[in-house]
Design a protein around this motif. Structure first.
Motif, PDB file in Angstrom:
ATOM      1  N   UNK A 163       0.826  -1.216   0.000  1.00 24.05           N
ATOM      2  CA  UNK A 163       0.000   0.000   0.000  1.00 24.05           C
ATOM      3  C   UNK A 163       0.857   1.261   0.000  1.00 24.05           C
ATOM      4  N   UNK A 164       2.047   1.166   0.624  1.00 23.59           N
ATOM      5  CA  UNK A 164       2.849   2.396   0.723  1.00 23.59           C
ATOM      6  C   UNK A 164       3.952   2.457  -0.334  1.00 23.59           C
ATOM      7  N   UNK A 207      10.071   1.166  -7.308  1.00 23.62           N
ATOM      8  CA  UNK A 207      10.012  -0.078  -6.525  1.00 23.62           C
ATOM      9  C   UNK A 207      10.353  -1.267  -7.405  1.00 23.62           C
ATOM     10  N   UNK A 208       9.868  -1.259  -8.653  1.00 24.60           N
ATOM     11  CA  UNK A 208      10.243  -2.328  -9.593  1.00 24.60           C
ATOM     12  C   UNK A 208      11.752  -2.266  -9.830  1.00 24.60           C
ATOM     13  N   UNK A 233       4.969  -1.361  -9.172  1.00 24.61           N
ATOM     14  CA  UNK A 233       5.640  -1.278  -7.871  1.00 24.61           C
ATOM     15  C   UNK A 233       4.748  -1.801  -6.752  1.00 24.61           C
ATOM     16  N   UNK A 234       3.430  -1.693  -6.934  1.00 30.21           N
ATOM     17  CA  UNK A 234       2.481  -2.196  -5.929  1.00 30.21           C
ATOM     18  C   UNK A 234       2.732  -3.685  -5.672  1.00 30.21           C
ATOM     19  N   UNK A 243       7.171  -8.443  -3.433  1.00 28.88           N
ATOM     20  CA  UNK A 243       8.334  -9.277  -3.727  1.00 28.88           C
ATOM     21  C   UNK A 243       9.545  -8.856  -2.911  1.00 28.88           C
ATOM     22  N   UNK A 244       9.747  -7.534  -2.815  1.00 29.79           N
ATOM     23  CA  UNK A 244      10.876  -7.037  -2.008  1.00 29.79           C
ATOM     24  C   UNK A 244      10.693  -7.431  -0.547  1.00 29.79           C
ATOM     25  N   UNK A 245       9.463  -7.297  -0.076  1.00 31.17           N
ATOM     26  CA  UNK A 245       9.173  -7.668   1.314  1.00 31.17           C
ATOM     27  C   UNK A 245       9.475  -9.163   1.515  1.00 31.17           C
ATOM     28  N   UNK A 246       9.058  -9.971   0.545  1.00 31.79           N
ATOM     29  CA  UNK A 246       9.266 -11.422   0.647  1.00 31.79           C
ATOM     30  C   UNK A 246      10.758 -11.759   0.697  1.00 31.79           C
TER      31      UNK A 246
END
Ligand SMILES: Cc1ncc(COP(=O)(O)O)c(C=O)c1O
Length: 357
Positions: free
Chosen positions: A40-41, A54-55, A252-253, A258-261
């Motif tokens: 969300x952020x 983010x991508x 990026x959403x 994916x980054x979090x994972x």
């Protein structure tokens, strides 16, 4: 893997109030609250213009983790494999792959339909040696499709998530390379292999020109895979992604998940492996033949009339897949706990008892 008769069963189970224990695949996980907050952020932009920060960050992190020059965020493991085929081959070429490979059996004929390649198998059971690779490469002769790519799947899904051991894998890849083939790793579950073996992903990736890994399997993201390789390779794959309709906009959403994972869900794969062993041991105690004993998060076991078993266990709220007429697959993941495994085993015991009457 095919969606079978239990495909709409989970919503039905959940609306009936029965707790579902969903072991069909590690793709069934739902994002955690913390992952949803990261999504969300997320800062976003138009990724077709290359402007989604983010991508871009996910691609940088993926390239860094796998030790490759560049990376490309794709919608799925299938798109990653197909973009790799597009980058490495021309129509009429052959791609060599192990038996039961996802890109041979479960990608809806995409290699042939989209990029005109013929897929030929090497070795048996998904694993092979360097000499088997050499044997599979035909001499230059007008009868043959020239082999341009060797694909190795690790972990190997159809053989129960087994890890392709590192030394034979290096040898097979080296023979492919020596013959001028692009060597690709279908590493949908390479993080499982890394955690199970204690060997970093970059070491598993090192013998390869390119690799894909999935964010939406054991790593627990809702969508996405990443293809990694040299900058030139990724440039060609990028074009193929566009051709397949995989140019996404404010993606990026989903890249944020994916980054979090990658930051939070890698080490915990050890829990899935331990739950798979717990399930396998419990199944053996109930008299089922488990083969092979799980190395990672996939459990294969034998039953008579597997489709019937799938339905009988579904009626007790446990979802598994009948792979063949006498083989069931159960996959552990972050939405099943050790207690869920014990609960599933007691429901399986009820089915076994009912069957023995
Ligand atoms: C080994 C392997 N490769 C590729 C894929 C394809 O991934 P996706 O379902 O994201 O297309 C899968 C999916 O199960 C897989 O197991």
């Amino acid at each position: 893997m095919p969606a079978r008769s239990s495909a709409i069963a989970r919503p039905l189970l959940e609306s009936s109030g029965m707790k579902a224990i969903d072991l069909r695949s590690d793709t069934v996980t739902r994002p955690t609250e913390a992952m949803r907050r990261a999504m969300a952020s997320a800062e976003v932009g138009d990724d077709v213009y290359g402007e989604d920060p983010t991508v871009n960050r996910l691609q940088e992190v993926a390239a860094e983790r796998t030790g490759k020059e560049a990376a490309l965020f794709v919608t799925s493991g299938t798109m990653g494999n197909q973009a790799a085929i597009a980058a490495a081959t021309r129509p009429g070429d052959a791609v060599l792959a192990g038996e039961g490979a996802h890109l041979l059996l479960y990608e809806s004929g995409a290699g042939a339909a989209l990029f005109g390649v013929q897929i030929e198998t090497v070795g048996a059971g998904g694993f092979f040696s360097g000499s088997e690779v050499a044997d599979a490469i035909h001499p230059v002769d007008v009868h043959y499709a020239p082999a341009r790519m060797l694909a190795i799947e690790n972990t190997h899904n159809q053989s129960g998530g087994r890890v392709f051991p590192l030394e034979p894998l290096k040898e097979a890849a080296a023979v492919g390379r020596d013959h001028g083939l692009t060597v690709h790793l279908d590493g949908a579950r390479i993080f499982n292999a890394a955690v199970a073996s204690g060997t970093p992903v970059a070491t598993w990736a090192e013998p390869f020109d390119s690799l894909t890994f999935c964010l939406s399997k054991g790593l627990g993201a809702p969508i996405g895979s990443v293809l990694c390789g040299s900058s030139d390779f990724i440039l060609r794959a990028h074009r193929a992604r566009k051709q397949m309709g995989g140019g996404m906009r404010q993606s990026g959403i989903i890249a944020a998940a994916g980054l979090y994972a990658l930051e939070h869900h890698v080490e915990r794969l050890a829990d899935d492996h331990s739950n798979a062993r717990r399930l396998a041991a419990g199944l053996q105690d109930l008299g089922f033949k488990v083969d092979p004993f799980p190395e990672t998060n996939i459990v294969l076991f034998e039953v008579e009339r597997a489709e019937g078993f799938e339905q009988e266990i579904l009626a007790r709220g446990v979802l598994m897949l009948a792979l063949t007429k006498d083989r069931i697959r159960a996959v552990t993941h972050m939405d099943v706990s050790e207690a869920d495994i014990d609960d599933a085993l007691s429901r399986i015991a009820e089915v076994a008892k009912a069957r023995s009457r």
